[in-house]
Design a protein around this motif. Structure first.
Motif, PDB file in Angstrom:
ATOM      1  N   LYS A 196      -0.921   4.812 -37.908  1.00  0.00           N
ATOM      2  CA  LYS A 196       0.048   4.211 -36.985  1.00  0.00           C
ATOM      3  C   LYS A 196      -0.663   3.418 -35.898  1.00  0.00           C
ATOM      4  O   LYS A 196      -1.798   3.694 -35.551  1.00  0.00           O
ATOM      5  CB  LYS A 196       0.908   5.285 -36.320  1.00  0.00           C
ATOM      6  N   ALA A 197       0.068   2.424 -35.376  1.00  0.00           N
ATOM      7  CA  ALA A 197      -0.392   1.664 -34.213  1.00  0.00           C
ATOM      8  C   ALA A 197       0.821   1.355 -33.353  1.00  0.00           C
ATOM      9  O   ALA A 197       1.933   1.197 -33.866  1.00  0.00           O
ATOM     10  CB  ALA A 197      -1.082   0.377 -34.637  1.00  0.00           C
ATOM     11  N   SER A 198       0.609   1.299 -32.060  1.00  0.00           N
ATOM     12  CA  SER A 198       1.667   0.948 -31.120  1.00  0.00           C
ATOM     13  C   SER A 198       1.138  -0.138 -30.197  1.00  0.00           C
ATOM     14  O   SER A 198      -0.017  -0.089 -29.771  1.00  0.00           O
ATOM     15  CB  SER A 198       2.083   2.160 -30.285  1.00  0.00           C
ATOM     16  N   THR A 199       2.000  -1.106 -29.911  1.00  0.00           N
ATOM     17  CA  THR A 199       1.601  -2.206 -29.039  1.00  0.00           C
ATOM     18  C   THR A 199       2.631  -2.411 -27.939  1.00  0.00           C
ATOM     19  O   THR A 199       3.809  -2.095 -28.099  1.00  0.00           O
ATOM     20  CB  THR A 199       1.470  -3.530 -29.821  1.00  0.00           C
ATOM     21  N   GLU A 200       2.146  -2.951 -26.829  1.00  0.00           N
ATOM     22  CA  GLU A 200       3.009  -3.423 -25.749  1.00  0.00           C
ATOM     23  C   GLU A 200       2.709  -4.900 -25.619  1.00  0.00           C
ATOM     24  O   GLU A 200       1.544  -5.313 -25.682  1.00  0.00           O
ATOM     25  CB  GLU A 200       2.680  -2.685 -24.457  1.00  0.00           C
ATOM     26  N   GLN A 201       3.736  -5.723 -25.467  1.00  0.00           N
ATOM     27  CA  GLN A 201       3.492  -7.151 -25.334  1.00  0.00           C
ATOM     28  C   GLN A 201       4.438  -7.803 -24.340  1.00  0.00           C
ATOM     29  O   GLN A 201       5.552  -7.354 -24.132  1.00  0.00           O
ATOM     30  CB  GLN A 201       3.520  -7.910 -26.655  1.00  0.00           C
ATOM     31  N   SER A 202       3.940  -8.863 -23.737  1.00  0.00           N
ATOM     32  CA  SER A 202       4.704  -9.746 -22.866  1.00  0.00           C
ATOM     33  C   SER A 202       5.116 -10.938 -23.722  1.00  0.00           C
ATOM     34  O   SER A 202       4.276 -11.546 -24.380  1.00  0.00           O
ATOM     35  CB  SER A 202       3.829 -10.202 -21.694  1.00  0.00           C
TER      36      SER A 202
END
Length: 129
Positions: free
Chosen positions: A81-87
């Motif tokens: 799994k991977a989790s990202t936060e983005q603008s």
């Protein structure tokens, strides 16, 4: 493809690059054929390549500029799994800025494709059915 830490770390950015370039085939290539894509904050789920394609067709049609800038990433190699936060300073076709912050949660299948993506968006979802 594999569940290597490097693959889990690189795949979300490469996927967002394809989305930002409006590369439908490139974006879809990251998904397993039976993948699900859920916008949790809007209570909408798209299933399989056909459902996800339809979502992207609407998204690409509604926005003249699409941009995902990853500001944070967390990788769980053991779970795949991977989790990202983005603008995301997207611009609608009428020129209106639609800047949102999003978090994406990616689960990978054995082939290294996204089997499930869950998205949280801090405002109205630009993704629709």
């Amino acid at each position: 493809m594999s569940h290597s830490r490097e693959h889990l770390k690189q795949a979300p950015g490469a996927y967002f690059d394809a989305v930002d370039a409006r590369d439908m085939d490139g974006a879809l290539s990251f998904f397993a054929p039976d993948a699900t894509f859920t916008i949790q904050s809007a209570h909408i789920t798209f299933e399989g390549h056909d459902g996800i394609r339809s979502m992207f067709e609407n998204f690409f049609g509604d926005y003249s500029h699409i941009e995902h800038n990853i500001t944070n990433i967390v990788v769980d190699e053991a779970e795949g799994k991977a989790s990202t936060e983005q603008s995301c300073p997207h611009v609608k076709t009428d020129g209106e800025l639609d800047h949102v912050i999003t978090c994406n949660f990616f689960s990978f299948d054995e082939a290294g494709k996204f089997k499930r993506v869950i998205v949280w968006i801090d405002g109205a979802s630009p993704l629709r059915d």
